[in-house]
Write a protein that holds these residues in place. Structure first.
Motif, PDB file in Angstrom:
ATOM      1  N   GLY A 112     102.172  77.070  -4.219  1.00  0.00           N
ATOM      2  CA  GLY A 112     103.245  76.364  -3.322  1.00  0.00           C
ATOM      3  C   GLY A 112     102.387  75.682  -2.190  1.00  0.00           C
ATOM      4  N   THR A 165     107.552  78.886   0.922  1.00  0.00           N
ATOM      5  CA  THR A 165     107.266  79.538  -0.356  1.00  0.00           C
ATOM      6  C   THR A 165     105.667  80.035  -0.424  1.00  0.00           C
ATOM      7  OG1 THR A 165     108.584  78.258  -1.747  1.00  0.00           O
ATOM      8  CG2 THR A 165     106.889  79.545  -2.948  1.00  0.00           C
ATOM      9  N   SER A 168     105.434  82.906   2.501  1.00  0.00           N
ATOM     10  CA  SER A 168     106.120  84.110   2.079  1.00  0.00           C
ATOM     11  C   SER A 168     105.433  84.824   1.252  1.00  0.00           C
ATOM     12  CB  SER A 168     107.684  83.875   1.481  1.00  0.00           C
ATOM     13  OG  SER A 168     108.271  82.952   2.453  1.00  0.00           O
TER      14      SER A 168
END
Length: 494
Positions: A112, A165, A168
């Motif tokens: 990501g 992303t 997270s």
């Protein structure tokens, strides 16, 4: 507020540094944490391989035949160490599912963050490559300005989404680790990840904010304050303009709007005329009473010839898509800046930086082609009454526009008759021509012209005293009455 007003506050180089930091350096910085997590899970997986080997070596130690207290102590130490290794091995074997999840999360976070870096690099390269191609080709600028802006907006959302992303996945890694180590006070680790959760919340808010602010540009409409003059309303005005169009062999306007304070302009963009809320489509010519009341008929004809010259070069067909689109981009940034001034927030900044950086890169191409269009239209306007008349009109309009700006800024004249105040001012004093006047640019709703000096140099060899005297003359009856008579030329019923 235009782009230059924005950059009065934000320096070009500062904007570029911030854009590069947000698009490139931030993802690289985010990559460091998941890289550490990947190392941690890799070390744990290697322990699953090393621990059985170490345990086997402890169990396979040869019996030396030693006896006594010291030998017994050694055996107890080895047995204790073996039990510890067995417990560690059982604990790690019970984490195989968690290890697989944590490895997947660390890889997802790395991908990501790296993806955000690649997208950020793509944004920078796309803006620079597209702007250079737009400078070389007007058709490319025309076809790709809006599409490129929308593509950059989508890529920016992808960039923020990939960062979200990565953040997270990194936070979920720590949740998974805490879950498996809860019994050994692993929950303490959650305290150290609180800033990370804050970063996730901020990035998520930034994503939804940017998604709203960087929505695709909507079709434009030019709003003007004035009155539509139909052929029945002002047949004399229409005959005069039709005559100019025939002389220049250029298309005639479909609509004529007479207003107050804006400059002369033509556009093929839909026009909304206030306060009647008339919607006009096709070619529209706008004539301001302020200028038409202080220019001679010949000077006004030269300016209208210039404007109709845009039709002959298809500039307005291009401008219907290009200039208003550019204006909408500037307006979008202005809205973002005003929101940030009212409620300062870092959630506004990336969208502002990216948008300003985009316009800064495309400015060179846009202004270059806009200048070419204006200079070509000046040559058409010069065919009406000659280059000297066209140059005189240009000087006079530029000087008068500064007087109008001063009158509009005077609080004592609020609510007063602007035309009457302008006429009185010009009857008392002569116009002046300063260096600032020569560098002045005349703006209208769909474009910004080149500096007056540049346009004059393309029209006449030099600014001789007679030309300057004519352009800055005191106001006379000839200037103040001809246009009114033309508007009042409606035939009366017998």
């Amino acid at each position: 507020m235009g782009r230059r007003a924005l950059l009065h506050v934000m320096n070009d180089h500062a904007i570029q540094r911030r854009v590069l930091a947000f698009l490139l350096l931030l993802p690289l910085g985010v990559m460091l944490y998941p890289a550490l997590q990947w190392f941690r899970v890799t070390e744990t997986e290697q322990d699953l391989v090393r621990l059985p080997q170490r345990l086997a070596r402890l169990r396979d130690l040869p019996d030396t035949g030693e006896s006594g207290r010291e030998a017994a102590m050694k055996r107890k130490v080895m047995e204790s160490r073996a039990r510890q290794l067995e417990e560690e091995l059982r604990f790690l074997e019970g984490q195989r599912g968690s290890l697989m999840l944590r490895r997947a999360l660390s890889v997802a976070a790395l991908l990501g963050a790296f993806g955000a870096f690649v997208v950020g690099l793509g944004i920078v390269l796309k803006i620079r490559i597209d702007s250079r191609r737009a400078y070389r080709s007007f058709d490319y600028l025309l076809e790709h300005l809006g599409a490129s802006f929308d593509a950059v907006s989508r890529l920016l959302l992808w960039h923020i989404g990939l960062l979200l992303t990565a953040l997270s996945a990194t936070a979920l890694y720590e949740v998974a680790w805490t879950y498996t180590h809860w019994a050994t006070h692993g929950y303490v680790a959650l305290v150290f990840t609180l800033p990370w959760w804050g970063a996730i919340w901020c990035t998520a808010w930034l994503f939804f904010r940017a998604r709203r602010e960087l929505a695709p540009l909507e079709p434009s409409c030019v709003d003007v304050l004035g009155r539509v003059q139909t052929r029945d309303d002002a047949p004399g005005l229409w005959r005069w303009i039709d005559g100019i169009a025939r002389k220049l062999d250029v298309p005639r306007p479909d609509h004529i709007v007479v207003g107050l304070v804006q400059g002369f302009f033509v556009t093929s963009t839909p026009v909304r005329v206030e306060p009647q809320q008339h919607m006009l489509s096709g070619r529209t010519l706008y004539i301001p009473l302020t200028f038409a009341s202080v220019l001679s008929q010949a000077e006004t004809a030269a300016i209208i010839g210039h404007e109709l010259g845009h039709f002959s070069h298809n500039d307005t067909d291009h401008g219907a898509r290009l200039s208003p689109l550019y204006q909408r981009m500037q307006q979008k940034i202005s809205v973002l800046v005003r929101q940030d001034e009212d409620k300062p927030s870092w959630f506004n900044r990336p969208a502002i930086w990216a948008s300003v950086y985009y316009l800064e890169q495309f400015d060179r191409a846009y202004l270059y082609w806009s200048r070419q269009q204006e200079l070509a239209a000046d040559q058409v306007g010069a065919r009406v009454g000659g280059p000297a008349v066209c140059a005189s009109a240009l000087i006079r309009v530029t000087a008068v526009s500064e007087v109008i700006d001063q009158l509009l800024a005077d609080p004592r004249l609020r609510g007063a008759n602007l035309i009457q105040a302008l006429l009185e001012q010009l009857r008392r004093t002569e116009l002046t021509l300063t260096q600032e006047t020569l560098e002045h640019t005349i703006a209208h709703p769909v474009d910004t012209h080149p500096p007056t000096r540049t346009r004059l140099e393309a029209l006449v060899a030099s600014l001789d005293p007679e030309l300057l005297r004519q352009a800055t003359r005191k106001l006379g009856e000839a200037e103040t009455s001809w246009f009114s008579r033309m508007l009042e030329s409606r035939p009366r019923a017998a």
